[in-house]
Structure formats: structure tokens, C-alpha cells
Scaffold this active site. Sequence first.
Site, short mmCIF file in Angstrom:
data_model
loop_
_atom_site.label_atom_id
_atom_site.label_comp_id
_atom_site.label_asym_id
_atom_site.label_seq_id
_atom_site.Cartn_x
_atom_site.Cartn_y
_atom_site.Cartn_z
N HIS A 16 0.84 -1.21 0.00
CA HIS A 16 0.00 0.00 0.00
C HIS A 16 0.88 1.26 0.00
O HIS A 16 0.60 2.21 -0.72
CB HIS A 16 -0.88 0.05 1.26
CG HIS A 16 -1.88 -1.05 1.39
ND1 HIS A 16 -1.99 -1.84 2.51
CD2 HIS A 16 -2.83 -1.50 0.53
CE1 HIS A 16 -2.97 -2.71 2.36
NE2 HIS A 16 -3.49 -2.54 1.15
N LYS A 40 -18.93 -5.44 8.72
CA LYS A 40 -17.79 -6.37 8.63
C LYS A 40 -16.77 -6.03 9.71
O LYS A 40 -16.26 -4.90 9.76
CB LYS A 40 -17.14 -6.22 7.25
CG LYS A 40 -16.31 -7.41 6.82
CD LYS A 40 -15.89 -7.23 5.37
CE LYS A 40 -14.42 -7.56 5.19
NZ LYS A 40 -13.88 -7.12 3.91
#
Length: 160
Positions: A16, A40
Site C-alpha cells: 500500500h 464487517k
Amino acid sequence: MKAIYPGSFDPVTYGHIDIIRRSASKFDKVIVAVLNNSSKNGFFTIEERLDLLRKTTKDIKNVEIDSFSGLLIDYTKMKDVNIVIKGLRAVSDFEYEMQMALANKKLYPELETLFMVSSTKYSFLSSSIVKEVAFLGGDVSCFVPKIVEDALKNKVKGGL
Ligand code: PNS
């Protein structure tokens, strides 16, 4: 020109950071946007993910770390940014990313999704792999910065 780099970042990895750094060298500003998905449960909380992202990108001056919930297109409209950056590691990423890019384009035609190909050395790397290795007691120092490695160790030690 500004761009948004969205994702789960659970947790941020060197893969990332590579995309963030390279995007920041091409755009005036890059907003890294962490999805806050209430349905989630993540490994790290949103606040922990934001904190790790802020600390691991603090040397990149034109990067803002933020979170969003709901549709990505609504967030991009709210931020008045119509470029989204996604990292592509391998062909296996392509199908899903293409589907999302086309759906987003249908919903918001002004939005452009730009794919940035991962550096070869990170093309295998994912947050899921990092979590699995950490959870099983492996060394993740080549996958994530030290601060993320320590946060993973603390989580695993604390029983999550
Ligand atoms: O790091 P990830 O998990 O691959 O990131 C996926 C993310 C957050 C970019 C994607 O799930 C997303 O944009 N979610 C927001 C909800 C949304 O807009 N869904 C419709 C996409 S077509």
C-alpha cells in the site's frame, strides 16, 4: 489534481505504502480513504488503521488519511475528487477491480478509476497474508513497517 486511494488497509502494508508514495508523486494531493464497514468486523479498528496509516506515511506531505462509509462514489463527490486509484498486483485482482470500476462508472460517469501496477517485489503481498503469518507467529518485518509489526504482535498477544 487530487486522487482518492480507497481500501480496507487492515493493516497497511509496504505494498500500500508503495502505491501511496508513487501516487503522491503524480498528484497534488492523495486522499487515502479507509472503508468503515459497519457490517464487517476488521482485525484492526478503523481508528487503529487510520493511526497506522498516518504514522507510516507521515513523511509524504501531500497525503491525507481519512475514512468513509457507504458508497465510494458518494464519498468522492463529497470530497469533490473524481479520480480513484486502485493497485493491481496480478491478473487475479483484475476481474474484481474491473467490475467495481465499471459499476462505479455507471453510477457516476465523471469518475475515473486509474490502476497502478504494484512493484514486482510487492506483487504477492496482501493484508490477509500478513495477518495469517503474524497470527501463526511468523516474521512479518519484510511485509510491513515496524510500527505495524508491533501492532500486529500486540493484537495477537492480546487474543485479538
Ligand atoms: O482494500 P479493499 O478491501 O480491496 O478495498 C475495497 C474498497 C473499499 C475499495 C471497496 O470495497 C469499496 O469501494 N467499498 C465501498 C462501497 C462501494 O462503493 N461499493 C460499490 C463498489 S461497485
